[in-house]
Design a protein around this motif. Sequence first.
Motif, PDB file in Angstrom:
ATOM      1  N   ASN A   1       0.842  -1.189   0.000  1.00 44.52           N
ATOM      2  CA  ASN A   1       0.000   0.000   0.000  1.00 44.52           C
ATOM      3  C   ASN A   1       0.878   1.240   0.000  1.00 44.52           C
ATOM      4  O   ASN A   1       1.916   1.267   0.676  1.00 44.52           O
ATOM      5  N   PRO A   2       0.468   2.281  -0.725  1.00 41.85           N
ATOM      6  CA  PRO A   2       1.250   3.514  -0.712  1.00 41.85           C
ATOM      7  C   PRO A   2       1.156   4.196   0.646  1.00 41.85           C
ATOM      8  O   PRO A   2       0.194   3.994   1.396  1.00 41.85           O
ATOM      9  N   SER A   3       2.162   4.990   0.954  1.00 46.00           N
ATOM     10  CA  SER A   3       2.165   5.729   2.219  1.00 46.00           C
ATOM     11  C   SER A   3       1.049   6.772   2.212  1.00 46.00           C
ATOM     12  O   SER A   3       0.477   7.092   1.163  1.00 46.00           O
ATOM     13  N   SER A   4       0.765   7.316   3.380  1.00 43.97           N
ATOM     14  CA  SER A   4      -0.265   8.356   3.450  1.00 43.97           C
ATOM     15  C   SER A   4       0.166   9.597   2.671  1.00 43.97           C
ATOM     16  O   SER A   4      -0.673  10.294   2.092  1.00 43.97           O
ATOM     17  N   LEU A   5       1.463   9.874   2.607  1.00 41.59           N
ATOM     18  CA  LEU A   5       1.948  11.006   1.816  1.00 41.59           C
ATOM     19  C   LEU A   5       1.686  10.772   0.335  1.00 41.59           C
ATOM     20  O   LEU A   5       1.206  11.663  -0.373  1.00 41.59           O
ATOM     21  N   ALA A   6       1.967   9.556  -0.152  1.00 43.41           N
ATOM     22  CA  ALA A   6       1.687   9.235  -1.554  1.00 43.41           C
ATOM     23  C   ALA A   6       0.186   9.334  -1.828  1.00 43.41           C
ATOM     24  O   ALA A   6      -0.226   9.869  -2.868  1.00 43.41           O
ATOM     25  N   CYS A   7      -0.627   8.858  -0.903  1.00 43.58           N
ATOM     26  CA  CYS A   7      -2.088   8.952  -1.078  1.00 43.58           C
ATOM     27  C   CYS A   7      -2.539  10.402  -1.134  1.00 43.58           C
ATOM     28  O   CYS A   7      -3.431  10.753  -1.912  1.00 43.58           O
ATOM     29  N   ARG A   8      -1.932  11.258  -0.329  1.00 47.88           N
ATOM     30  CA  ARG A   8      -2.267  12.684  -0.362  1.00 47.88           C
ATOM     31  C   ARG A   8      -1.921  13.261  -1.744  1.00 47.88           C
ATOM     32  O   ARG A   8      -2.688  14.028  -2.316  1.00 47.88           O
ATOM     33  N   LEU A   9      -0.764  12.882  -2.276  1.00 48.74           N
ATOM     34  CA  LEU A   9      -0.387  13.343  -3.619  1.00 48.74           C
ATOM     35  C   LEU A   9      -1.348  12.805  -4.674  1.00 48.74           C
ATOM     36  O   LEU A   9      -1.721  13.526  -5.609  1.00 48.74           O
ATOM     37  N   PHE A  10      -1.770  11.550  -4.531  1.00 46.49           N
ATOM     38  CA  PHE A  10      -2.751  10.990  -5.464  1.00 46.49           C
ATOM     39  C   PHE A  10      -4.052  11.788  -5.415  1.00 46.49           C
ATOM     40  O   PHE A  10      -4.657  12.063  -6.452  1.00 46.49           O
ATOM     41  N   ASP A  11      -4.483  12.149  -4.195  1.00 44.17           N
ATOM     42  CA  ASP A  11      -5.699  12.958  -4.041  1.00 44.17           C
ATOM     43  C   ASP A  11      -5.579  14.258  -4.833  1.00 44.17           C
ATOM     44  O   ASP A  11      -6.492  14.649  -5.559  1.00 44.17           O
ATOM     45  N   ILE A  12      -4.452  14.921  -4.678  1.00 42.13           N
ATOM     46  CA  ILE A  12      -4.239  16.204  -5.352  1.00 42.13           C
ATOM     47  C   ILE A  12      -4.161  16.011  -6.859  1.00 42.13           C
ATOM     48  O   ILE A  12      -4.798  16.746  -7.622  1.00 42.13           O
ATOM     49  N   LEU A  13      -3.398  15.018  -7.309  1.00 36.73           N
ATOM     50  CA  LEU A  13      -3.250  14.775  -8.746  1.00 36.73           C
ATOM     51  C   LEU A  13      -4.560  14.375  -9.404  1.00 36.73           C
ATOM     52  O   LEU A  13      -4.812  14.737 -10.554  1.00 36.73           O
ATOM     53  N   SER A  14      -5.396  13.643  -8.692  1.00 33.18           N
ATOM     54  CA  SER A  14      -6.669  13.228  -9.277  1.00 33.18           C
ATOM     55  C   SER A  14      -7.606  14.418  -9.466  1.00 33.18           C
ATOM     56  O   SER A  14      -8.407  14.441 -10.395  1.00 33.18           O
ATOM     57  N   ARG A  15      -7.489  15.404  -8.601  1.00 38.37           N
ATOM     58  CA  ARG A  15      -8.348  16.591  -8.704  1.00 38.37           C
ATOM     59  C   ARG A  15      -7.753  17.668  -9.613  1.00 38.37           C
ATOM     60  O   ARG A  15      -8.475  18.398 -10.272  1.00 38.37           O
ATOM     61  N   TYR A  16      -6.426  17.767  -9.620  1.00 36.46           N
ATOM     62  CA  TYR A  16      -5.742  18.818 -10.373  1.00 36.46           C
ATOM     63  C   TYR A  16      -4.580  18.230 -11.179  1.00 36.46           C
ATOM     64  O   TYR A  16      -3.411  18.483 -10.875  1.00 36.46           O
ATOM     65  N   PRO A  17      -4.869  17.450 -12.203  1.00 33.89           N
ATOM     66  CA  PRO A  17      -3.785  16.799 -12.953  1.00 33.89           C
ATOM     67  C   PRO A  17      -2.838  17.781 -13.632  1.00 33.89           C
ATOM     68  O   PRO A  17      -1.659  17.473 -13.826  1.00 33.89           O
ATOM     69  N   ASP A  18      -3.308  18.977 -13.966  1.00 32.82           N
ATOM     70  CA  ASP A  18      -2.449  19.960 -14.626  1.00 32.82           C
ATOM     71  C   ASP A  18      -1.375  20.521 -13.711  1.00 32.82           C
ATOM     72  O   ASP A  18      -0.463  21.209 -14.173  1.00 32.82           O
ATOM     73  N   ILE A  19      -1.461  20.216 -12.427  1.00 34.57           N
ATOM     74  CA  ILE A  19      -0.465  20.745 -11.494  1.00 34.57           C
ATOM     75  C   ILE A  19       0.935  20.231 -11.824  1.00 34.57           C
ATOM     76  O   ILE A  19       1.927  20.903 -11.564  1.00 34.57           O
ATOM     77  N   LEU A  20       1.015  19.051 -12.441  1.00 31.43           N
ATOM     78  CA  LEU A  20       2.328  18.523 -12.834  1.00 31.43           C
ATOM     79  C   LEU A  20       2.992  19.427 -13.861  1.00 31.43           C
ATOM     80  O   LEU A  20       4.207  19.633 -13.820  1.00 31.43           O
ATOM     81  N   LEU A  21       2.207  19.958 -14.779  1.00 27.86           N
ATOM     82  CA  LEU A  21       2.744  20.887 -15.776  1.00 27.86           C
ATOM     83  C   LEU A  21       3.027  22.246 -15.148  1.00 27.86           C
ATOM     84  O   LEU A  21       4.076  22.844 -15.385  1.00 27.86           O
ATOM     85  N   GLU A  22       2.073  22.743 -14.360  1.00 25.75           N
ATOM     86  CA  GLU A  22       2.216  24.070 -13.761  1.00 25.75           C
ATOM     87  C   GLU A  22       3.400  24.138 -12.804  1.00 25.75           C
ATOM     88  O   GLU A  22       4.083  25.152 -12.724  1.00 25.75           O
ATOM     89  N   ALA A  23       3.655  23.054 -12.083  1.00 26.81           N
ATOM     90  CA  ALA A  23       4.763  23.011 -11.144  1.00 26.81           C
ATOM     91  C   ALA A  23       6.072  22.601 -11.827  1.00 26.81           C
ATOM     92  O   ALA A  23       7.102  22.465 -11.160  1.00 26.81           O
ATOM     93  N   ARG A  24       6.008  22.395 -13.116  1.00 26.98           N
ATOM     94  CA  ARG A  24       7.159  21.991 -13.930  1.00 26.98           C
ATOM     95  C   ARG A  24       7.788  20.691 -13.445  1.00 26.98           C
ATOM     96  O   ARG A  24       9.004  20.529 -13.448  1.00 26.98           O
ATOM     97  N   VAL A  25       6.930  19.779 -13.007  1.00 26.37           N
ATOM     98  CA  VAL A  25       7.373  18.441 -12.650  1.00 26.37           C
ATOM     99  C   VAL A  25       7.587  17.649 -13.927  1.00 26.37           C
ATOM    100  O   VAL A  25       8.528  16.861 -14.047  1.00 26.37           O
ATOM    101  N   VAL A  26       6.700  17.851 -14.890  1.00 26.34           N
ATOM    102  CA  VAL A  26       6.813  17.219 -16.208  1.00 26.34           C
ATOM    103  C   VAL A  26       6.708  18.294 -17.278  1.00 26.34           C
ATOM    104  O   VAL A  26       6.207  19.392 -17.031  1.00 26.34           O
TER     105      VAL A  26
END
Length: 103
Positions: free
Chosen positions: A74-99
Motif C-alpha cells: 500500500n502507498p504511504s499516506s503522503l503518496a495517497c495525499r499526492l494521489f488525491d491532489i493529482l486526481s483533482r488537479y492533474p495539470d499541477i504537474l505541468l504548472e509546477a514543472r514536474v513534467v
Amino acid sequence: MLSVYKDEIRDAMYPRRGTVDKRFNIVNVMPPEHWDAERIKKLRKQLQLSQSLFAETMGVSVPAVVAWENGRTNPSSLACRLFDILSRYPDILLEARVVEIRK
C-alpha cells in the motif's frame, strides 16, 4: 475604489509569504483517501504516464509503483495525499514543472 477591495480580498485569501494571518482558522484537516491498486493504475493512465515516468514523478522506484498496482503493498499516506491532489488537479504537474510535454 474597486481596486482597494480587490487588494483586501487578495490579501485575505493569500497572506504575504512568511506571515501568519490569525483571522482564519483551519477547522478540519481531512485524512487522505484510500488508494487501492486499480485506482492507482487508473490515475496513472489518466495522467498518461508509463510506470517508470509515474515512479519518477512520484519520487519512488519503479518496483514500488508495480507493487502498488499489483496490490502487494500500500502507498504511504503522503503518496495517497499526492494521489488525491493529482486526481483533482492533474495539470499541477505541468504548472509546477514536474513534467514537460515535448512535440
